[in-house]
Design an enzyme around this catalytic site. Structure first.
Site, PDB file in Angstrom:
ATOM      1  N   GLY A   1      -4.829  -6.386 -13.023  1.00 28.62           N
ATOM      2  CA  GLY A   1      -3.767  -5.381 -13.073  1.00 28.62           C
ATOM      3  C   GLY A   1      -4.256  -4.101 -13.698  1.00 28.62           C
TER       4      GLY A   1
ATOM      5  N   CYS B   1      -9.666 -11.058 -14.357  1.00 29.76           N
ATOM      6  CA  CYS B   1      -9.701  -9.713 -14.923  1.00 29.76           C
ATOM      7  C   CYS B   1      -8.608  -9.538 -15.983  1.00 29.76           C
ATOM      8  CB  CYS B   1      -9.616  -8.682 -13.802  1.00 29.76           C
ATOM      9  SG  CYS B   1     -10.357  -7.121 -14.277  1.00 29.76           S
ATOM     10  N   TYR B   2      -7.543  -8.772 -15.685  1.00 28.02           N
ATOM     11  CA  TYR B   2      -6.470  -8.637 -16.666  1.00 28.02           C
ATOM     12  C   TYR B   2      -5.985 -10.021 -17.099  1.00 28.02           C
ATOM     13  CZ  TYR B   2      -2.106  -7.109 -18.854  1.00 28.02           C
ATOM     14  OH  TYR B   2      -1.100  -6.870 -19.747  1.00 28.02           O
TER      15      TYR B   2
ATOM     16  N   HIS C   1     -13.804 -10.087  -9.617  1.00 29.42           N
ATOM     17  CA  HIS C   1     -12.787 -10.367  -8.593  1.00 29.42           C
ATOM     18  C   HIS C   1     -13.344 -11.303  -7.517  1.00 29.42           C
ATOM     19  CE1 HIS C   1      -9.650  -7.638  -9.955  1.00 29.42           C
ATOM     20  NE2 HIS C   1     -10.660  -6.950 -10.449  1.00 29.42           N
TER      21      HIS C   1
ATOM     22  N   GLU D   1     -11.831 -12.663  -5.186  1.00 33.80           N
ATOM     23  CA  GLU D   1     -11.077 -12.560  -3.931  1.00 33.80           C
ATOM     24  C   GLU D   1     -11.636 -11.513  -2.971  1.00 33.80           C
ATOM     25  OE1 GLU D   1     -10.115 -11.795  -6.955  1.00 33.80           O
ATOM     26  OE2 GLU D   1      -8.891  -9.993  -7.049  1.00 33.80           O
TER      27      GLU D   1
ATOM     28  N   ASP E   1       1.919  -7.294  15.980  1.00 34.31           N
ATOM     29  CA  ASP E   1       2.825  -7.589  14.875  1.00 34.31           C
ATOM     30  C   ASP E   1       4.278  -7.648  15.331  1.00 34.31           C
ATOM     31  OD1 ASP E   1       0.370  -7.123  13.755  1.00 34.31           O
ATOM     32  OD2 ASP E   1       0.882  -5.107  13.095  1.00 34.31           O
TER      33      ASP E   1
ATOM     34  N   LYS F   1      -3.586  -9.237   9.441  1.00 33.80           N
ATOM     35  CA  LYS F   1      -3.592  -9.334  10.895  1.00 33.80           C
ATOM     36  C   LYS F   1      -4.006 -10.702  11.421  1.00 33.80           C
ATOM     37  CE  LYS F   1      -3.229  -6.355  14.179  1.00 33.80           C
ATOM     38  NZ  LYS F   1      -2.070  -5.502  14.018  1.00 33.80           N
TER      39      LYS F   1
HETATM   40  N1  LIG Z   1       6.836   2.366  20.251  1.00 36.30           N
HETATM   41  C1  LIG Z   1       7.512   1.649  19.349  1.00 36.30           C
HETATM   42  N2  LIG Z   1       8.797   1.287  19.581  1.00 36.30           N
HETATM   43  C2  LIG Z   1       9.492   0.570  18.690  1.00 36.30           C
HETATM   44  N3  LIG Z   1       8.998   0.177  17.510  1.00 36.30           N
HETATM   45  C3  LIG Z   1       7.739   0.511  17.205  1.00 36.30           C
HETATM   46  C4  LIG Z   1       6.917   1.257  18.112  1.00 36.30           C
HETATM   47  N4  LIG Z   1       5.698   1.420  17.551  1.00 36.30           N
HETATM   48  C5  LIG Z   1       5.743   0.806  16.360  1.00 36.30           C
HETATM   49  N5  LIG Z   1       6.961   0.257  16.137  1.00 36.30           N
HETATM   50  C6  LIG Z   1       7.403  -0.494  14.938  1.00 36.30           C
HETATM   51  O1  LIG Z   1       6.523  -0.230  13.844  1.00 36.30           O
HETATM   52  C7  LIG Z   1       5.886  -1.433  13.430  1.00 36.30           C
HETATM   53  C8  LIG Z   1       4.475  -1.177  12.929  1.00 36.30           C
HETATM   54  O2  LIG Z   1       3.637  -0.719  13.983  1.00 36.30           O
HETATM   55  P1  LIG Z   1       2.182  -1.313  14.094  1.00 36.30           P
HETATM   56  O3  LIG Z   1       1.440  -0.540  15.115  1.00 36.30           O
HETATM   57  O4  LIG Z   1       1.616  -1.447  12.721  1.00 36.30           O
HETATM   58  O5  LIG Z   1       2.437  -2.802  14.595  1.00 36.30           O
HETATM   59  P2  LIG Z   1       2.448  -3.366  16.054  1.00 36.30           P
HETATM   60  O6  LIG Z   1       2.466  -2.247  17.021  1.00 36.30           O
HETATM   61  O7  LIG Z   1       3.580  -4.307  16.144  1.00 36.30           O
HETATM   62  O8  LIG Z   1       1.119  -4.183  16.125  1.00 36.30           O
HETATM   63  P3  LIG Z   1      -0.359  -3.614  16.312  1.00 36.30           P
HETATM   64  O9  LIG Z   1      -0.860  -3.366  14.910  1.00 36.30           O
HETATM   65  O10 LIG Z   1      -1.057  -4.728  16.967  1.00 36.30           O
HETATM   66  O11 LIG Z   1      -0.323  -2.382  17.097  1.00 36.30           O
HETATM   67  C9  LIG Z   1       5.941  -2.306  14.641  1.00 36.30           C
HETATM   68  O12 LIG Z   1       5.781  -3.665  14.289  1.00 36.30           O
HETATM   69  C10 LIG Z   1       7.299  -1.986  15.205  1.00 36.30           C
HETATM   70  O13 LIG Z   1       8.310  -2.665  14.485  1.00 36.30           O
HETATM   71  N1  LIG Z   2      -8.801  -5.059 -12.588  1.00 36.81           N
HETATM   72  C1  LIG Z   2      -8.217  -5.379 -13.736  1.00 36.81           C
HETATM   73  O1  LIG Z   2      -7.515  -6.356 -13.851  1.00 36.81           O
HETATM   74  C2  LIG Z   2      -8.406  -4.398 -14.844  1.00 36.81           C
HETATM   75  C3  LIG Z   2      -7.788  -4.850 -16.144  1.00 36.81           C
HETATM   76  C4  LIG Z   2      -7.678  -3.725 -17.155  1.00 36.81           C
HETATM   77  N2  LIG Z   2      -6.776  -2.742 -16.657  1.00 36.81           N
HETATM   78  C5  LIG Z   2      -9.067  -3.137 -17.378  1.00 36.81           C
HETATM   79  O2  LIG Z   2      -9.295  -1.992 -17.069  1.00 36.81           O
HETATM   80  O3  LIG Z   2      -9.941  -3.790 -17.883  1.00 36.81           O
END
Ligand SMILES: Nc1ncnc2c1ncn2[C@@H]1O[C@H](COP(=O)(O)OP(=O)(O)OP(=O)(O)O)[C@@H](O)[C@H]1O
Ligand SMILES: NC(=O)CC[C@H](N)C(=O)O
Ligand SMILES: O=c1[nH]c(=O)c2[nH+]cn([C@@H]3O[C@H](COP(=O)(O)O)[C@@H](O)[C@H]3O)c2[nH]1
Ligand SMILES: [Mg+2]
Length: 507
Positions: free
Chosen positions: A53, A81-82, A167, A169, A224, A363
Site C-alpha cells: 500500500g 511490502c506494507y 512483490h 505478484e 468483454d 482479459k
Molecule cells: N460501440 C459500443 N456500443 C455500446 N457499448 C459500447 C461500445 N463500445 C464500448 N461499449 C461499452 O464499453 C465497454 C468497454 O469497452 P471495451 O472496448 O473495453 O470492451 P469490449 O469492447 O466489450 O471488449 P474488447 O476489449 O474486446 O474490445 C464495453 O464492454 C461496452 O459495455
Molecule cells: N509497496 C508498498 O507496499 C510500499 C509500502 C510503504 N508505503 C513503503 O513505501 O515502504
C-alpha cells in the site's frame, strides 16, 4: 454467501492488489478481496494475504489491522511490502520511514530453501517498490531471505506468519509465483478455484443486485461486452442490449457484430449514431477531449433509446479502472480516461446505477469465462478494440475521410495476418493514421499524402506490451496492398515501441 477455506486478500491500496488475487486464482485457489476494516467478515479463510500500500505505517491515517482477530483465524498469513511492515510492528519490531526509495529489481537470496522458499534458486530477481524499511526485529523474528546488500527481504514469525518486502505478484519477480505457491501449500484444504464457480457467483450477484430493474447493456461486439451480455442473458434479468454504431468501428464491423449475436441467440438493438458522433467531434484534436465527448455521447444515446434505465451495464475490466485512476480514493496516476470512466459515468456510479460484474477481472480470465458460457472461440479470442474506436487511432482531428483510410488499411492488415496464420499469435493488431503528409511519386506524378502506421503487440493483460517481430513477408504484402489500394496514402510504417513507454493505442 459465507466463504470457506478461501484465500482472503486484504487490500491496503497497492497498485498490484488485484494481481495477487489473480495469481492465487492462477494457482488454482479461490481468492477474494476485502477491505482491512472488514476483517470480521472474512468467513472462514484458509489463508490470508496482506497487500502492499502507498501509506507509511507511521502516517496518522495509516491503515491498520486488528491483530487479535487476524491471529484468531489460526491460518497462515503472508504480508507483502506494507503488509510485512505492519506485521513487523505487530510482533514488536519497528519500521523506519525513509526518503530513499527502492524501485525495480533486486536479488532474492533465501537463507534456507525450505518453506516459503522451497524450490527457489540460490539467487533470483525480485521487484521492489517501497521506501520504508523494517528496522528492529523482535526476538522471535527469523530472517528468511536477504537481498544482495544483506538487508532482510523476508521475515517469519512462528510457523504461521510470513512477510516479504518484494512483490511476488508481478512478473518481474521471476520466481514470485513459486513463493506464492509455497505459501499456499502451507495452508490446508484450500478451496479450488473453478471458472464454473465464478460463473455461478457472478450470476447470483447479478440477480441479487438487479432484481426486477431495467438494465441497458452497452455491447460493442468486443470480448468483454459480449461475455457480459451473454452472462446477463443467462441471469434472465430484464435487459436491453444496445450496440451503438458511432461510425468509428472497423470496416463492416456492424454487420459482423449483429451476425455474432444472432449466432449466440442474444437479441441486440443497433443504433446508428454516426452523424451525431462526427458532428460533436468536428475540429476536436485533444485526445482526452475526444474520449470525454465519446464517453458522454454513449450515455446520451443509451438514455435516448430506453428512457432513463435504472442500471447501465458495461464490460469494464480491471485495466480500464486502474489506468483511468477512477476508483474512489485511488492513488494511481491517470494515464488516460478510458471512455467508460468519463465523469458522467462516475456520477452514475455514485448513484449506484452502474453494473460492472467483470471489473475485477483481466482479459484472459474473461476469455475463459466466455468459453465456459459457451461462446464460440473466434468471438472470445477477438483482438480487443477500444470503445472510442478509430478516433484514438487517428491522432488529432477525426473525420469520415480519415476513418475511411484507417478502415481500409486495417482491413488489409488484419486480412494478411489471418492469411498467414498470425492473427491468433498476436494479442492486438491494427492500422492507424499518422496525420502527416509526405511527398511521394505515383504514376510519375507527385503525391502529397498521409502515412499509415501498423501496430501488432503481445501482452498478457494490456498493462504492459511488446511489439511483435512479424515476418517481413507479411509487412511487405500489407504495405504493398495499402499503397496500391488505399487512396490518400503513400507511406506505411511499422510501430516498434514497447508499453511502457508507449501505450498500445496511439492516443
Ligand atoms: N460501440 C459500443 N456500443 C455500446 N457499448 C459500447 C461500445 N463500445 C464500448 N461499449 C461499452 O464499453 C465497454 C468497454 O469497452 P471495451 O472496448 O473495453 O470492451 P469490449 O469492447 O466489450 O471488449 P474488447 O476489449 O474486446 O474490445 C464495453 O464492454 C461496452 O459495455
Ligand atoms: N509497496 C508498498 O507496499 C510500499 C509500502 C510503504 N508505503 C513503503 O513505501 O515502504
Ligand atoms: O474500452 C476502451 N476504452 C478506451 O478508452 C481505451 N483506450 C485503450 N483501450 C484499450 O485498452 C488496452 C490498453 O490500451 P493502452 O495501452 O492504449 O492504454 C488496449 O487493448 C486498448 O485498445 C481502451 N479500451
Ligand atoms: Mg471494445
Amino acid at each position: 454467501m459465507e466463504e470457506v477455506n478461501h484465500v482472503a486478500v486484504l487490500d491496503f491500496g497497492s497498485q498490484y492488489t488485484q494481481l495477487i488475487v489473480r495469481r492465487v486464482r492462477e494457482l488454482g485457489y479461490f481468492a477474494k478481496l476485502y477491505r482491512p476494516e472488514d476483517l470480521s467478515r472474512l468467513g472462514e479463510p484458509g489463508a490470508i494475504i496482506l497487500s502492499g500500500g502507498p501509506k507509511s505505517t507511521a502516517d496518522a491515517d495509516a491503515p491498520d489491522i486488528d491483530f487479535a482477530t487476524l491471529d484468531n483465524f489460526g491460518v497462515p498469513v503472508l504480508g507483502v511490502c506494507y503488509g510485512m511492515q505492519l506485521l513487523n510492528l505487530k510482533f514488536g519490531g519497528t519500521v523506519e520511514p525513509s526518503d530513499r526509495r527502492e524501485y525495480g529489481p533486486a536479488q532474492l537470496i533465501p537463507t534456507e530453501k525450505t518453506g516459503l522458499f522451497a524450490n527457489l534458486s540460490e539467487r533470483s530477481q525480485i521487484w521492489m517498490s517501497h521506501s520504508d524499511t523494517v528496522k528492529n526485529l523482535s526476538g522471535e523474528t527469523k530472517v528468511l531471505a536477504e537481498n544482495q546488500h544483506g538487508t532482510p527481504v523476508s521475515l517469519g514469525w512462528g510457523d504461521r506468519f510470513y512477510g516479504i518486502q518484494f512483490h511476488p505478484e508481478v512478473t518481474h519477480s521471476h520466481e514470485g509465483t513459486q513463493v506464492l505457491r509455497n505459501f499456499l501449500h502451507l495452508a490446508k484444504g484450500l478451496t479450488e478455484f473453478r471458472i464454473e464457480d465464478m460463473k455461478r457467483d457472478l450470476l447470483a450477484e447479478i440477480r441479487e443486485r438487479v432484481g426486477d430493474k431495467q438494465v441497458v447493456c452497452g455491447v460493442s461486439g468486443g470480448v468483454d461486452s459480449t461475455v457480459l451480455a451473454v452472462l446477463l442473458n443467462e441471469a434472465g434479468i430484464n435487459m436491453r442490449a444496445i450496440f451503438v454504431d458511432h461510425g468509428l468501428m472497423r470496416k463492416d464491423e456492424g454487420v459482423e457484430v449483429r451476425k455474432n449475436f444472432e449466432r449466440m441467440g442474444v437479441p441486440i438493438e443497433t443504433i446508428d449514431a454516426s452523424e451525431l458522433f462526427f458532428e460533436r467531434l468536428e475540429g476536436v484534436a485533444e485526445p482526452e477531449k475526444k474520449r470525454e465527448i465519446i464517453g458522454n455521447l454513449f450515455i446520451d444515446v443509451f438514455w435516448e433509446a430506453v428512457g432513463n434505465a435504472e442500471l447501465l451495464a458495461q464490460g469494464t475490466l480491471y485495466p480500464d479502472v486502474i489506468e483511468s485512476a477512477s476508483n474512489e480514493g485511488s492513488k494511481a496516476s491517470k494515464i488516460k480516461t478510458h471512455h467508460n470512466r468519463v465523469d458522467r459515468i462516475l456520477e452514475l456510479q455514485r448513484q449506484g446505477k452502474v453494473l460492472e460484474p467483470l471489473a475485477e477481472l483481466f482479459k484472459d480470465e474473461v476469455r475463459e469465462l466466455g468459453i465456459s458460457l459457451g461462446i464460440q472461440p473466434d468471438i472470445v479470442n477477438r483482438h480487443p478494440f477500444p470503445g472510442p474506436g478509430l478516433a484514438v487511432r487517428c491522432p488529432g482531428v477525426v473525420d469520415r475521410e480519415r476513418v475511411r483510410i484507417i478502415q481500409d488499411a486495417d482491413d488489409i492488415f488484419i486480412g494478411k495476418l489471418r492469411e498467414h496464420g498470425w492473427y491468433d499469435k498476436v494479442w492486438q493488431a491494427y492500422a492507424c493514421l499518422i496525420p502527416v503528409k509526405t511527398v511521394g511519386v505515383k504514376g510519375d506524378e507527385r503525391s502529397y499524402e498521409w502515412a499509415v502506421g501498423l501496430r501488432a503487440v503481445i501482452s498478457e493483460d494490456a498493462m504492459t506490451a511488446d511489439w511483435v517481430e512479424l515476418p517481413y513477408e507479411i509487412l511487405r504484402e500489407t504495405s504493398h496492398r495499402i499503397l496500391n489500394d488505399v487512396p490518400g496514402v503513400n507511406r506505411v510504417l511499422y510501430d516498434v515501441s514497447t508499453k511502457p513507454p508507449a501505450s498500445i493505442e496511439w492516443e
